[in-house]
Design an enzyme around this catalytic site. Structure first.
Site, PDB file in Angstrom:
ATOM      1  N   GLY A  31       6.487   3.648 -17.533  1.00  0.00           N
ATOM      2  CA  GLY A  31       5.682   4.208 -18.515  1.00  0.00           C
ATOM      3  C   GLY A  31       5.803   5.800 -18.098  1.00  0.00           C
ATOM      4  N   ASP A  52      12.717   2.367  -8.458  1.00  0.00           N
ATOM      5  CA  ASP A  52      12.051   1.124  -9.257  1.00  0.00           C
ATOM      6  C   ASP A  52      13.089   0.079  -8.863  1.00  0.00           C
ATOM      7  OD1 ASP A  52      10.431   1.795 -12.307  1.00  0.00           O
ATOM      8  OD2 ASP A  52      10.857  -0.060 -11.298  1.00  0.00           O
ATOM      9  N   ASP A 121       2.980   0.654 -11.035  1.00  0.00           N
ATOM     10  CA  ASP A 121       2.009   0.099 -11.727  1.00  0.00           C
ATOM     11  C   ASP A 121       1.252  -0.998 -11.126  1.00  0.00           C
ATOM     12  OD1 ASP A 121       4.101  -1.616 -11.231  1.00  0.00           O
ATOM     13  OD2 ASP A 121       4.542  -2.117 -13.312  1.00  0.00           O
ATOM     14  N   ARG A 126       1.179   1.193  -4.531  1.00  0.00           N
ATOM     15  CA  ARG A 126       0.443   2.221  -4.392  1.00  0.00           C
ATOM     16  C   ARG A 126       0.234   2.574  -2.741  1.00  0.00           C
ATOM     17  NH1 ARG A 126      -1.362   1.672  -9.857  1.00  0.00           N
ATOM     18  NH2 ARG A 126      -1.325   3.627 -11.092  1.00  0.00           N
ATOM     19  N   CYS A 177     -18.386 -23.352 -11.945  1.00  0.00           N
ATOM     20  CA  CYS A 177     -19.118 -24.113 -12.987  1.00  0.00           C
ATOM     21  C   CYS A 177     -19.135 -23.747 -14.215  1.00  0.00           C
ATOM     22  CB  CYS A 177     -20.671 -24.264 -12.359  1.00  0.00           C
ATOM     23  SG  CYS A 177     -20.674 -25.339 -10.917  1.00  0.00           S
TER      24      CYS A 177
END
Ligand SMILES: [Zn+2]
Lengths: 601, 348
Positions: A31, A52, A121, A126, A177
């Site tokens: 993006g 990438d 992403d 990172r 729970c």
């Protein structure tokens, strides 16, 4: 007049020259990456490497505009390179279809860049790039977008906060729970359907990372019961493939288990009691709706937005369960260890999870959601648009100009807000490094040696202990040498001291982590190894030994930080939970990585 | 396919349109944005018609964003040709387009971005278009035009009840002005109850003013400098001065070189500033001489990173207007890409 006339006038000749001569690494071409690469090739940058490991998916195309339909399934970095070269053929782009964590992308390689830009992403990558940039001493521009929100910031070693200076919040989990016994919101039913029911029936039940199974005094008895309940469900597997299996599973989870809960009266003093669905009702629903699929002609889009009746959900349950069981039996024939994991883009799995979540919601009188929404929640899908990515990538370029122009002090952390009242951007000064940060307060060195000759003892005595004024690091205290988790040396393990690096398998490109415990002070050092078999001296040590500083121990209780006025958002807030923290997430989209919501404030 | 614009009904303001529903394919393509603004908004986008005047770098960014978002049709009008300098910032055109019409040259790459958006190209001057031309658009967005043209187009749009934007990038600076006449929108608020979130909707409306009136905004004259700057962005005055300069001189200020100041143009800019500042007793520190000489250096110089920011905000705002969700810019957005300040000022 030429292509660069405008830039030359606005930036000035000197800066433009620096830009043209700089070498940029862009990590990630999704993006933000697509927008950023377009900006890079159009903003004077001439030497760019991109990396990438992803391939292109249909749902990328609404914003990752370097990709088109015919590129679906192809490498993001390779296609991005080709598309960007059309915008400006006079630049050099090297594209790697690879994982940034691969060993060939080592410190030497990182050091070859003037600026690294993250367009990532996920948290893991990172963190890795952050560490590599600190070790290589290369400025890093970090960024992220989520929906209308975005941010960009600059990380420079010893000057600013690094990516890890502030702790990252852990992903949201729910108490066991709440999920298993007392759900009160749609999300509890979805987590139950996906992480309990689907996982128990078809998956490996260990991967329940969204359910917090912490045992406390109050819940230990109930947890015992819940374990028995899971076990009983598992035992039903002997009926898998038989016509009565779906009925047995239904009866177990939507009748017997609910009846057991009903017996625990104190649970329902303040809550609405659940209503179990017994076998008779189940069978009736199947009869009534034998032709439930009459509106099968409905488009998927309409179908996904519909709230089903309980009868429709029961039919959906049966249909999907049977299909999934067939798949499971087939799989187990080939591999007895076969299991399935939740996959949001698998229609049958998604329908099964949606139907069972809604049946449970019906039983507990909780609002039912449509499949579109359930898919979003169960699949952790993050909304993502081109405009936010374009805005953030424009800001990244401006940061890069400032860094190259030696104007780091002019850089800020910039947040794009979704607030149209006054400030579209909120700026924050770049913070100083956190003295307690175990990542950037670590000292990084590069050690060139001949691994066939150099021993651990050499490292200890010629490098680590040797005084600083004698080309050493001057460490004084209990020293531990590790490679990842493997201990190579510490004060009561010196067996390997006389081994060469080669013998202990510390080869070119490996890292050693060295800690030195000097009473109350802790020194943390990372040494990156380069092998040079023709080296004519013992070693070459690169790095600033005067910069070694100790790391403060972590603070016991983080004090609530008073809100600073320049950070305050002036809206009365769309999201109540965003008041104190800006939520910055990342462009996660095409895989089922966990949602990483990074709170920064 | 090229549509013959003049065939559109010229006599009435009413737009008779068939409403296109989204199909499965589109739902999958737009999935990540539908999750942000919803199916309804996406359907509105699908049925919208937008006019972009000018085909330079800012326009490239806006068009890219609108086409990706999936608007119904996008019309681009520009009567100028692609120059060599244009190649430095206009990523929708390439070397082979130099000397050819700018709007026409953008089409090839735009179509590739999303084939379901109808792209109409008009290689004529907007000045030649009469009032009826504007009728078929929901939003008109003008870039690269001098003040008189902006005011003229804005007034026509007002009369025809068409939403109007004007925007430009000058070097590191950029601005967006919008006149949405009387804009109705839905504001959404998320309220959290434990692990549950409920969305509440409120119907709201915002009154806008024309560019001509907005430029005559009366600033309060008794404000201390600090408070004044908190309320009004100095970047607005920079844009104001630039627009007036262009109106008075029929050209933008001219930059000479890094070593030589264009004192003639600088003095003209000072005059414009002083005139306005004296009238409202505004402190000269709001826009000092240094800033004025910066304008000269940046005027008319589109650079892509700034277009990327301003074009992103502009396109998102147009999408907001069409989907009638959330308050759009009201009514000026001014951006300084060096400081990173992007401020909305309401001058109505
Ligand atoms: Zn740090």
């Amino acid at each position: 007049m030429d292509r660069l006339s405008n830039l030359r006038q606005v930036l000035g000749k000197k800066l433009l020259e620096k830009v043209e001569n700089s070498k940029i690494l862009m990590v990630g071409s999704g993006g933000i990456g697509c927008e950023l690469l377009k900006n890079l090739v159009m903003s004077g940058f001439k030497n760019i490497e991109i990396i990438d490991l992803d391939t292109i998916d249909l749902s990328n195309l609404n914003r990752q505009f370097l990709f088109q339909r015919q590129h679906i399934g192809k490498s993001k970095s390779k296609v991005a390179r080709k598309s960007a070269l059309e915008f400006n053929p006079n630049v050099n782009i090297v594209a790697h279809h690879a994982n940034i964590k691969d060993p060939q992308f080592n410190i030497k390689w990182f050091k070859s860049f003037d600026i690294v830009m993250n367009a990532l992403d996920n948290l893991d990558a990172r963190r890795h790039v952050n560490t590599m940039c600190l070790a290589a001493n290369v400025p890093l521009i970090e960024s992220g977008t989520s929906g209308y929100l975005g941010q960009a910031t600059v990380i420079e070693k010893n000057v600013t906060e690094c990516f890890e200076c502030q702790p990252k919040p852990t992903p949201k989990t729910f108490p066991i729970c709440t999920i298993r016994s007392t759900p009160s919101a749609p999300i509890h039913c979805i987590v139950w359907a996906k992480n309990y029911l689907f996982a128990e029936l078809f998956g490996k039940s260990e991967d329940n990372d969204e359910i917090d199974e912490e045992v406390t005094e109050e819940n230990n008895k109930e947890i015992e019961n819940l374990k028995k309940e899971s076990q009983a469900l598992k035992e039903l597997y002997q009926y898998a493939g038989t016509p009565e299996y779906s009925e047995k599973v239904f009866d177990k989870v939507f009748n017997q288990d609910i009846n057991r809960l009903l017996k625990m009266e104190n649970l329902w003093k303040t809550r609405t009691k659940p209503t179990p669905i017994n076998t008779e009702q189940y069978k009736k629903a199947l009869e009534i709706n034998m032709d439930v699929d009459e509106d099968k002609n409905d488009s998927k889009i309409k179908d996904d937005q519909k709230i089903y009746s309980i009868e429709e959900n029961i039919n959906m349950f049966k249909e999907c369960l049977e299909l999934l069981v067939q798949r499971q039996l087939k799989g187990k024939k080939i591999d007895p260890e076969f299991s399935m994991s939740f996959e949001k883009d698998d229609d049958i799995i998604m329908k099964f999870v949606a139907a069972t979540a809604n049946i449970r919601a019906h039983i507990f009188s909780i609002e039912q959601l449509n499949r579109f929404k359930i898919k979003e929640i169960a699949g952790n899908i993050i909304a993502s648009i081109a405009t936010t990515n374009a805005i953030i990538s424009g800001i990244i370029i401006m940061d890069a100009y400032k860094i190259l122009n030696n104007q780091l002090e002019e850089c800020n952390t910039i947040y794009l807000t979704h607030d149209s009242s006054s400030n579209v951007f909120v700026k924050e000064f770049l913070a100083k490094p956190n003295p307690r940060c175990a990542v950037c307060r670590k000292s990084y060195f590069v050690l060139t040696i001949n691994i066939e000759k150099f021993t651990l003892n050499d490292l200890l005595n010629k490098v680590l202990i040797k005084p600083k004024d004698n080309n050493g690091l001057g460490l004084n205290g209990d020293i531990t040498i590790c490679e990842d988790q493997r201990i190579l040396y510490d004060f009561d393990f010196d067996d390997k001291l006389n081994d060469t690096f080669s013998k202990v398998k510390i080869e070119d490109g490996k890292y050693l982590n060295i800690t030195c415990d000097d009473d109350d002070k802790m020194y943390n050092i990372m040494i990156y190894i380069i092998n040079d078999s023709s080296l004519d001296k013992d070693f070459i040590l690169e790095g600033d030994s005067t910069s070694i500083s100790y790391i403060l121990p972590p603070e016991p209780e983080p004090e609530p930080e008073p809100e600073k006025t320049n950070k305050r958002k002036h809206s009365d807030g769309d999201d109540a939970n965003n008041k104190k923290h800006k939520v910055i997430t990342v462009d996660i989209v095409d895989d089922d990585d966990k949602v990483e919501t990074v709170l920064l404030d | 396919m090229k549509r013959n614009i003049s065939e559109v009904d010229n006599t009435s303001n009413k737009k008779v349109k068939t409403i296109h529903q989204l199909n499965d394919e589109e739902a999958a393509l737009y999935d990540r944005q539908i999750r942000l603004w919803g199916f309804d908004a996406q359907r509105r986008l699908r049925n919208s018609s937008i006019l972009i005047v000018g085909g330079k770098a800012l326009s490239n960014e806006v068009c890219k964003n609108l086409v990706l978002a999936g608007v119904g049709s996008l019309t681009i009008i520009d009567d100028e040709n692609v120059t060599v300098e244009d190649l430095g910032s206009q990523f929708l055109v390439s070397k082979k387009n130099v000397g050819q019409n700018r709007a026409k040259s953008m089409k090839e790459r735009l179509v590739k971005l999303n084939s379901s958006v109808k792209i109409n190209i008009i290689s004529d001057s907007i000045e030649n278009k009469d009032t009826s031309f504007y009728n078929e658009f929901d939003v008109v967005c003008v870039t690269g035009k001098p003040l008189e043209s902006l005011i003229k187009i804005n007034n026509i749009c007002r009369k025809n009840n068409v939403k109007f934007y004007s925007a430009d990038v000058h070097g590191i600076f950029g601005y967006i002005f919008c006149d949405l006449i009387n804009h109705k929108y839905i504001e959404e608020k998320n309220i959290k109850y434990g692990d549950d979130t409920k969305t509440k909707q409120y119907e709201k409306s915002e009154q806008y003013s024309s560019l001509e009136d907005s430029l005559k905004y009366k600033f309060p004259s008794d404000m201390k400098l600090k408070r004044f700057l908190r309320k009004y962005s100095s970047i607005y005055f920079l844009i104001y001065t630039l627009l007036q300069f262009q109106k008075n001189n029929k050209r933008l200020p001219k930059y000479i070189s890094e070593d030589e100041e264009n004192t003639e143009d600088l003095n003209k800019l000072k005059e414009i500033r002083d005139h306005l500042f004296k009238k409202y007793d505004i402190n000269n520190a709001v826009l000092n001489d240094e800033s004025l000489s910066k304008i000269i250096r940046n005027a008319g110089m589109e650079i892509l990173p700034i277009c990327s920011v301003v074009g992103g905000i502009l396109a998102q705002d147009i999408l907001k207007v069409i989907s009638q969700k959330e308050l759009p810019i009201s009514n000026w957005f001014c951006y300084d890409g060096f400081t990173g300040d992007g401020v909305i000022n309401k001058l109505i």
